[in-house]
Structures are given as structure tokens and as C-alpha cells.
Scaffold this motif. Structure first.
Motif, PDB file in Angstrom:
ATOM      1  N   ASP A  99      -3.236  -0.080  10.594  1.00 58.56           N
ATOM      2  CA  ASP A  99      -1.991  -0.272  11.323  1.00 58.56           C
ATOM      3  C   ASP A  99      -0.983  -1.080  10.522  1.00 58.56           C
ATOM      4  O   ASP A  99       0.220  -0.785  10.530  1.00 58.56           O
ATOM      5  N   GLU A 100      -1.450  -2.089   9.806  1.00 56.73           N
ATOM      6  CA  GLU A 100      -0.542  -2.914   9.009  1.00 56.73           C
ATOM      7  C   GLU A 100       0.137  -2.083   7.929  1.00 56.73           C
ATOM      8  O   GLU A 100       1.347  -2.193   7.696  1.00 56.73           O
ATOM      9  N   ILE A 101      -0.645  -1.245   7.246  1.00 56.52           N
ATOM     10  CA  ILE A 101      -0.080  -0.388   6.197  1.00 56.52           C
ATOM     11  C   ILE A 101       0.840   0.667   6.805  1.00 56.52           C
ATOM     12  O   ILE A 101       1.921   0.946   6.280  1.00 56.52           O
ATOM     13  N   ARG A 102       0.428   1.244   7.921  1.00 54.55           N
ATOM     14  CA  ARG A 102       1.221   2.297   8.566  1.00 54.55           C
ATOM     15  C   ARG A 102       2.640   1.829   8.869  1.00 54.55           C
ATOM     16  O   ARG A 102       3.601   2.599   8.788  1.00 54.55           O
ATOM     17  N   ARG A 103       2.787   0.561   9.177  1.00 51.41           N
ATOM     18  CA  ARG A 103       4.091   0.023   9.550  1.00 51.41           C
ATOM     19  C   ARG A 103       5.048  -0.133   8.364  1.00 51.41           C
ATOM     20  O   ARG A 103       6.199  -0.534   8.550  1.00 51.41           O
ATOM     21  N   THR A 104       4.566   0.173   7.147  1.00 57.30           N
ATOM     22  CA  THR A 104       5.433   0.079   5.976  1.00 57.30           C
ATOM     23  C   THR A 104       6.068   1.418   5.611  1.00 57.30           C
ATOM     24  O   THR A 104       6.588   1.575   4.498  1.00 57.30           O
ATOM     25  N   ALA A 105       6.045   2.382   6.520  1.00 53.89           N
ATOM     26  CA  ALA A 105       6.696   3.666   6.274  1.00 53.89           C
ATOM     27  C   ALA A 105       8.210   3.492   6.226  1.00 53.89           C
ATOM     28  O   ALA A 105       8.801   2.756   7.019  1.00 53.89           O
ATOM     29  N   LEU A 106       8.843   4.183   5.298  1.00 52.05           N
ATOM     30  CA  LEU A 106      10.286   4.078   5.110  1.00 52.05           C
ATOM     31  C   LEU A 106      11.068   4.782   6.213  1.00 52.05           C
ATOM     32  O   LEU A 106      10.610   5.765   6.800  1.00 52.05           O
ATOM     33  N   GLY A 107      12.272   4.271   6.456  1.00 49.72           N
ATOM     34  CA  GLY A 107      13.258   5.019   7.221  1.00 49.72           C
ATOM     35  C   GLY A 107      13.110   5.016   8.719  1.00 49.72           C
ATOM     36  O   GLY A 107      13.664   5.896   9.385  1.00 49.72           O
ATOM     37  N   ALA A 108      12.390   4.048   9.294  1.00 50.94           N
ATOM     38  CA  ALA A 108      12.222   4.022  10.749  1.00 50.94           C
ATOM     39  C   ALA A 108      12.485   2.624  11.301  1.00 50.94           C
ATOM     40  O   ALA A 108      11.820   2.182  12.224  1.00 50.94           O
ATOM     41  N   GLY A 109      13.469   1.937  10.727  1.00 57.37           N
ATOM     42  CA  GLY A 109      13.815   0.610  11.204  1.00 57.37           C
ATOM     43  C   GLY A 109      14.252  -0.293  10.077  1.00 57.37           C
ATOM     44  O   GLY A 109      14.021  -0.005   8.890  1.00 57.37           O
ATOM     45  N   SER A 110      14.891  -1.394  10.425  1.00 55.94           N
ATOM     46  CA  SER A 110      15.482  -2.277   9.424  1.00 55.94           C
ATOM     47  C   SER A 110      14.448  -3.032   8.594  1.00 55.94           C
ATOM     48  O   SER A 110      14.771  -3.544   7.518  1.00 55.94           O
ATOM     49  N   ASP A 111      13.192  -3.121   9.066  1.00 61.43           N
ATOM     50  CA  ASP A 111      12.166  -3.791   8.264  1.00 61.43           C
ATOM     51  C   ASP A 111      11.857  -3.018   6.988  1.00 61.43           C
ATOM     52  O   ASP A 111      11.521  -3.612   5.955  1.00 61.43           O
ATOM     53  N   TRP A 112      11.949  -1.689   7.065  1.00 64.94           N
ATOM     54  CA  TRP A 112      11.695  -0.826   5.910  1.00 64.94           C
ATOM     55  C   TRP A 112      12.805   0.227   5.870  1.00 64.94           C
ATOM     56  O   TRP A 112      12.599   1.387   6.224  1.00 64.94           O
ATOM     57  N   ASN A 113      13.988  -0.225   5.468  1.00 69.59           N
ATOM     58  CA  ASN A 113      15.150   0.653   5.450  1.00 69.59           C
ATOM     59  C   ASN A 113      14.900   1.894   4.599  1.00 69.59           C
ATOM     60  O   ASN A 113      14.163   1.860   3.607  1.00 69.59           O
ATOM     61  N   GLY A 114      15.572   2.975   5.004  1.00 67.22           N
ATOM     62  CA  GLY A 114      15.367   4.253   4.355  1.00 67.22           C
ATOM     63  C   GLY A 114      16.228   4.463   3.122  1.00 67.22           C
ATOM     64  O   GLY A 114      16.757   3.514   2.517  1.00 67.22           O
ATOM     65  N   VAL A 115      16.397   5.741   2.758  1.00 60.99           N
ATOM     66  CA  VAL A 115      16.926   6.081   1.438  1.00 60.99           C
ATOM     67  C   VAL A 115      18.282   6.786   1.462  1.00 60.99           C
ATOM     68  O   VAL A 115      18.737   7.256   0.419  1.00 60.99           O
ATOM     69  N   LEU A 116      18.931   6.852   2.605  1.00 58.49           N
ATOM     70  CA  LEU A 116      20.224   7.528   2.678  1.00 58.49           C
ATOM     71  C   LEU A 116      21.321   6.576   2.186  1.00 58.49           C
ATOM     72  O   LEU A 116      22.171   6.099   2.932  1.00 58.49           O
ATOM     73  N   ARG A 117      21.275   6.307   0.894  1.00 60.82           N
ATOM     74  CA  ARG A 117      22.160   5.333   0.244  1.00 60.82           C
ATOM     75  C   ARG A 117      22.160   5.607  -1.261  1.00 60.82           C
ATOM     76  O   ARG A 117      21.349   6.381  -1.761  1.00 60.82           O
TER      77      ARG A 117
END
Length: 337
Positions: A99-117
Motif C-alpha cells: 500500500d505504501e508503494i502503491r500510493r507513489t503512483a504519478l498523476g493522482a494528486g498533489s503528493d505525486w504530481n503528474g507529467v502534463l508540464r
């Protein structure tokens, strides 16, 4: 630098803005993003159905390819000019997902901002080298859709030559699944809703194609095509609306890779699954090691992603609307100029 942010949900609320350009910190690299690809998850994130309580504002999208333009202190693995891709789950390097690792997925919240930049900084451990033969646009399609199909068939499915694979629809995961299955010597039965897409699926490599609009009981046709045996693997992207028919299509001891939730429905009666001793496995993309393995196989076989359309950075909303329409065949890409 230019970036897109969600401050409130909805495609129309996706806002292009100016934010400070990041710097490469210790152990990090700065990437000039050249291309971004879309996944159905991105549409869910922007619309608010993925996580209605997501921290906002946030930068969406998870899949990109680009070039390293700056190296942080202590970085040994990379140099300026390397063509790379960030991995989808930033801390899943290998081994079992938790679960801890799963929460590091990109692009689903400000903790791990995505790549549309235009630029993004990543840990040197959280990127992989892009296949040299692919353009930035093609490489951007690999970290989520391609890896999901690879995990479903190779890692989870242990696909063997001569087995039969059932794919649903003609989106990114399904078209990659066809490529991978044929690369490994499998038979492919595909479903789609139009005659035009059926012909394109055959050209892609599908051995048989079922039009589910003409054959709403498509599971019966799958069984007929397999001599009532059923298929060894189902790449199940439909969810509740298609899962019962996928379960009826699979053989005894077969494997259903549960990936998407594109269609609504009443759900699955589990009796058919356990009576067949079938394995229903959820797939959450994959690890860095899986992506590196897949890239080596793709390089050897020169696998080309199927790209439907390439939009400009200014057309991000239009790209999402096109994804939402369901008219695409394969992947949709945004070029970051």
C-alpha cells in the motif's frame, strides 16, 4: 514553465498555467518532457471519479517521455541528454507491491504530481531508459498501457506459445496485449464494436475478431471458436459490464487479468470462477524491473505502439474529450512543444 492543473474537477476546469521550473535535487534528474500519453485513469482523475477526495490543485497524467537536461548532486546512473521515461509507480522498483508503494503512483494528486508540464524532476531510481528506436511520442505510451498488458500476460499470466488470449476493445492496453501475445506466439481473439475497428484489429494481428454489437452474447462465440474449451487468458478492461462474459469465456484453470472499469454492470457471480478453478488477478501497472524487461523485449522485436492521434500541448482538453468519446484506436498522445 507551462503546466496544466486541476483546481476543481471536470475537463473544462483543466487549466493551463505558469509555475516555477523545478531543479534537480540531490539524487534527482530534471527531465524536459517531450510527449505525454493519455490513459483512461487520467480521464477519471480529471473528472473526479478516480478519487473525489484527491488533494488539489494537482498536475494530472502519468505517462511521459523526455530528455534529461540537468543532473542533481550524487547522480551516477544518468547524464544530460539521456532519453528516459518516469515509471508509473515511482517507488515500485521490484518485488511485491504494497500500500505504501502503491500510493507513489504519478498523476493522482498533489503528493505525486503528474507529467502534463514542460519539466519535472524525478529520483534517478524512478526513471528508465527509453528504447532508442522509438520517438518520444511512441515511448510515452509505454509506462502504463504497455506495461499493464505486459504484466497481465507475461508476469501474471505466464503466457506460453500456443495459448489463446481474449482481448476486449481497441484501447491502449488491448492493442498492446495483441502485440505482446503475437510476439510470444499466442492466438488472439479480440472483441470490438465496429466493423472498421474489427478490420484494424485483424491487421494488428488478431486471429479472430468478434463484433459485440452484432454478437451481444460474444462469450458463446468465444467458446465456439475454441471448441467449447475457452481461452487461457482474458485481458479484462471492461469491468463489471463485461466480467461475467469474460468468466464464461475462460477455460478451466485459466487466467483473467482484471485491469479496467470501462463499462457499468451488475457484477460477477463467483460460482463460475471457482467451478473452473480460474484465477482472477488485479493488475496495477507494474514495477521498474518489469518495464525494463518489457523494453528489452520490445527493442529486440521492434514493437511499434499504435498511436491514433497526436495533439499539441494547447489541445490537452481536446485530447481528453477525444479519449472520452471512445472513438480512438490505440493510444492518444500530447506533444509538449
Amino acid at each position: 514553465m507551462k503546466a496544466y492543473e486541476i483546481s476543481k474537477f471536470g475537463i473544462d476546469n483543466l487549466t493551463k498555467t505558469e509555475i516555477p521550473e523545478p531543479k534537480a535535487g540531490k539524487g534527482e534528474v530534471l527531465i524536459k518532457i517531450k510527449a505525454v500519453s493519455l490513459n483512461y485513469r487520467d480521464l477519471m482523475v480529471v473528472s473526479g471519479t478516480y478519487n473525489p477526495r484527491m488533494k488539489l490543485p494537482a498536475i494530472p497524467f502519468s505517462d511521459a517521455a523526455g530528455e534529461i537536461v540537468e543532473i542533481g548532486e550524487g547522480v551516477k546512473k544518468w547524464k544530460v541528454g539521456d532519453r528516459v521515461m518516469p515509471i508509473f509507480v515511482q517507488r515500485w522498483y521490484d518485488g511485491r507491491l504494497n500500500d505504501e508503494i502503491r500510493r507513489t503512483a504519478l498523476g493522482a494528486g498533489s503528493d505525486w504530481n503528474g507529467v502534463l508540464r514542460e519539466y519535472a524532476a524525478f529520483s534517478e531510481e524512478s526513471i528508465v531508459r527509453s528504447p532508442e528506436y522509438l520517438s518520444f511520442e511512441a515511448a510515452a505510451t509505454l509506462p502504463c498501457a504497455a506495461l499493464t498488458a505486459w504484466n497481465a500476460l507475461v508476469e501474471s499470466g505466464k503466457l506460453r506459445a500456443g495459448e489463446t488470449v481474449l482481448t476486449l476493445g481497441s484501447g491502449g492496453v488491448s492493442t498492446f496485449a495483441i502485440r505482446i501475445a503475437k510476439m510470444l506466439g499466442a492466438r488472439v481473439i479480440a472483441t470490438t464494436g465496429t466493423g472498421e475497428k474489427a478490420e484494424r484489429l485483424r491487421l494488428l494481428g488478431a486471429d479472430e475478431v468478434i463484433n459485440y454489437r452484432e454478437n451481444p452474447d460474444w462469450d458463446e462465440l468465444v467458446l465456439k471458436l475454441t471448441g467449447k474449451r475457452g481461452v487461457d487468458h482474458v485481458v479484462e478492461v471492461g469491468g463489471a459490464g463485461t466480467l461475467p462474459r469474460s468468466a464464461r469465456s475462460v477455460t478451466v484453470g485459466g487466467h483473467i487479468a482484471l485491469i479496467g472499469a470501462l463499462s457499468g454492470g451488475e457484477g460477477l457471480n463467483p460460482v463460475g470462477v471457482f467451478m473452473k478453478a480460474a484465477r482472477l488477478q488485479g493488475i496495477f501497472v507494474g514495477s521498474r524491473r518489469m518495464l525494463e524487461d518489457m523494453n528489452r523485449a520490445f527493442e529486440f522485436h521492434r514493437i511499434q505502439p499504435v498511436i491514433d492521434r497526436v495533439f499539441s500541448f494547447d489541445e490537452a482538453k481536446e485530447a481528453l474529450q477525444y479519449l472520452e468519446s471512445g472513438k480512438h484506436f490505440g493510444k492518444i498522445v500530447i506533444r509538449v512543444d
